[in-house]
Design an enzyme around this catalytic site. Structure first.
Site, short mmCIF file in Angstrom:
data_model
loop_
_atom_site.label_atom_id
_atom_site.label_comp_id
_atom_site.label_asym_id
_atom_site.label_seq_id
_atom_site.Cartn_x
_atom_site.Cartn_y
_atom_site.Cartn_z
N ASN A 124 17.05 -52.53 -21.20
CA ASN A 124 17.72 -51.70 -21.00
C ASN A 124 17.11 -50.39 -19.98
O ASN A 124 17.37 -49.22 -20.10
CB ASN A 124 18.26 -50.92 -22.32
CG ASN A 124 19.39 -51.94 -22.99
OD1 ASN A 124 20.01 -52.12 -22.76
ND2 ASN A 124 18.43 -52.21 -24.15
N LYS A 212 16.21 -64.22 -25.30
CA LYS A 212 16.07 -64.12 -23.64
C LYS A 212 14.59 -63.62 -23.73
O LYS A 212 13.88 -63.94 -22.91
CB LYS A 212 16.94 -63.21 -23.18
CG LYS A 212 16.70 -63.18 -21.75
CD LYS A 212 17.91 -62.86 -20.88
CE LYS A 212 18.14 -61.40 -21.22
NZ LYS A 212 17.41 -60.38 -20.51
N HIS A 232 22.31 -61.59 -14.40
CA HIS A 232 22.59 -62.31 -13.18
C HIS A 232 22.75 -63.77 -13.00
O HIS A 232 23.72 -64.24 -12.51
CB HIS A 232 21.31 -62.17 -12.39
CG HIS A 232 20.93 -60.55 -12.15
ND1 HIS A 232 21.80 -59.63 -11.51
CD2 HIS A 232 19.91 -59.74 -12.29
CE1 HIS A 232 21.38 -58.16 -11.46
NE2 HIS A 232 20.19 -58.69 -12.04
N ASP A 248 29.54 -67.82 -23.76
CA ASP A 248 28.80 -66.54 -23.63
C ASP A 248 27.60 -66.92 -23.22
O ASP A 248 27.13 -67.84 -22.71
CB ASP A 248 28.91 -66.09 -25.09
CG ASP A 248 28.02 -66.80 -26.02
OD1 ASP A 248 27.36 -67.69 -25.90
OD2 ASP A 248 28.34 -66.69 -27.30
#
Length: 309
Positions: A124, A212, A232, A248
């Site tokens: 973030n 991730k 991306h 998703d």
């Protein structure tokens, strides 16, 4: 998301049940969410890798990580491609000739623990801010033992430029304290000897560490054949039809890791990420941050797109 440029992480610092996450991640290899979706094919993956390489060159920010994979083929960038990203001085700062890396000064290899903390700090925030936060942290506390012994407020001060300082400081302290309690030392190098499924389970036990982040550490710091899916990569994968419209990001991660040949995962992931940052036609995301533009409006993925944003 561990690199010279960090993969922007989202929503992985939220509290969750770690036991369930560890079980899910450890069983990830047995799952295939879209078994009837026959894309991408190995031929598609190779063609897009080659097209993006010719368009952008190999991203310099990932060159040091590629050098740690000597089994990968030598990439031949097209020196005179009109699409290479130049700076205002006309230099190709975004391009690296992988076959010439041996001439560069040897760089100290990044530890797995360094990579994990870097990825936490990249959540973030921008790449520049996350890099600055990590450098500030290492400057204030030269060793991870120093970080563990420090008061939270001092850790927060060091990483404040990266945003979410209290949350990220707590996450880092939890990683370090858990690691010290379990292993007696602040080191994750033992992961290199474990199977991928066990590595995923080990890392997912840390609070705030999601799939991730785990995938980024696997690919960049442990030299495993994994395929992280950030915003991306996810949006390009949907645009070119590599996953169904209903996919998703987590299911996209599972599907692409099944479909993409191991020997293409690293290069293709780095190139898709780079292209997603630079191309306005292949991603739906738009924001206040202005994207850099290539010398013309063409895109090497247009022929593959099933729906443009």
């Amino acid at each position: 998301m561990q690199t010279g440029h960090k993969r922007k992480q989202q929503h992985e610092l939220k509290p969750r049940t770690n036991k369930k996450s560890a079980e899910t991640i450890s069983n990830i290899k047995e799952e295939e969410p879209f078994p009837t979706h026959a894309r991408p094919t190995p031929e598609e993956c190779r063609a897009i890798r080659d097209s993006l390489l010719a368009f952008h060159g190999f991203p310099q920010e990932f060159a040091k990580y590629r050098k740690q994979r000597p089994y990968l083929i030598t990439l031949q960038d097209k020196e005179e491609s009109p699409h290479l990203i130049n700076n205002c001085d006309g230099k190709n700062d975004n391009v690296v000739k992988v076959e010439e890396e041996e001439e560069e000064e040897e760089e100290e290899e990044e530890s797995a623990l360094d990579g994990l903390v870097k990825t936490v700090l990249s959540q973030n925030t921008t790449e520049v801010n996350s890099q600055r936060a990590f450098l500030n942290l290492k400057s204030a506390f030269p060793t991870w033992e120093n970080v563990l012994a420090a008061e939270s407020k001092f850790i927060e001060d060091a990483i404040r430029c990266g945003g979410l300082a209290p949350t990220k400081a707590a996450c880092i302290r939890n990683i370090l304290s858990s690691l010290m309690e379990k292993k007696g030392r602040l080191c994750l190098e033992y992961l290199r000897d474990l199977p991928v499924a066990e590595i995923k389970a080990e890392l997912s036990h840390f609070k705030g560490i999601g799939p991730k982040t785990v995938a980024c550490v696997l690919m960049f710091n442990l030299q495993k054949d994994d395929f992280p899916v950030d915003t991306h990569v996810f949006e390009i994968a949907k645009a070119i039809g590599w996953v169904p419209p209903v996919a998703d990001r987590n299911k996209t991660y599972l599907h692409l890791n099944h479909r993409i040949p191991k020997e293409l995962k690293f290069d293709l992931n780095c190139l898709l990420y780079t292209h997603g940052k630079l191309c306005r036609k292949c991603t739906k995301k738009s924001g206040s941050q202005q994207r850099k533009e290539t010398h013309d409006d063409s895109c090497p993925l247009l022929n593959y797109c099933v729906k443009l944003s």
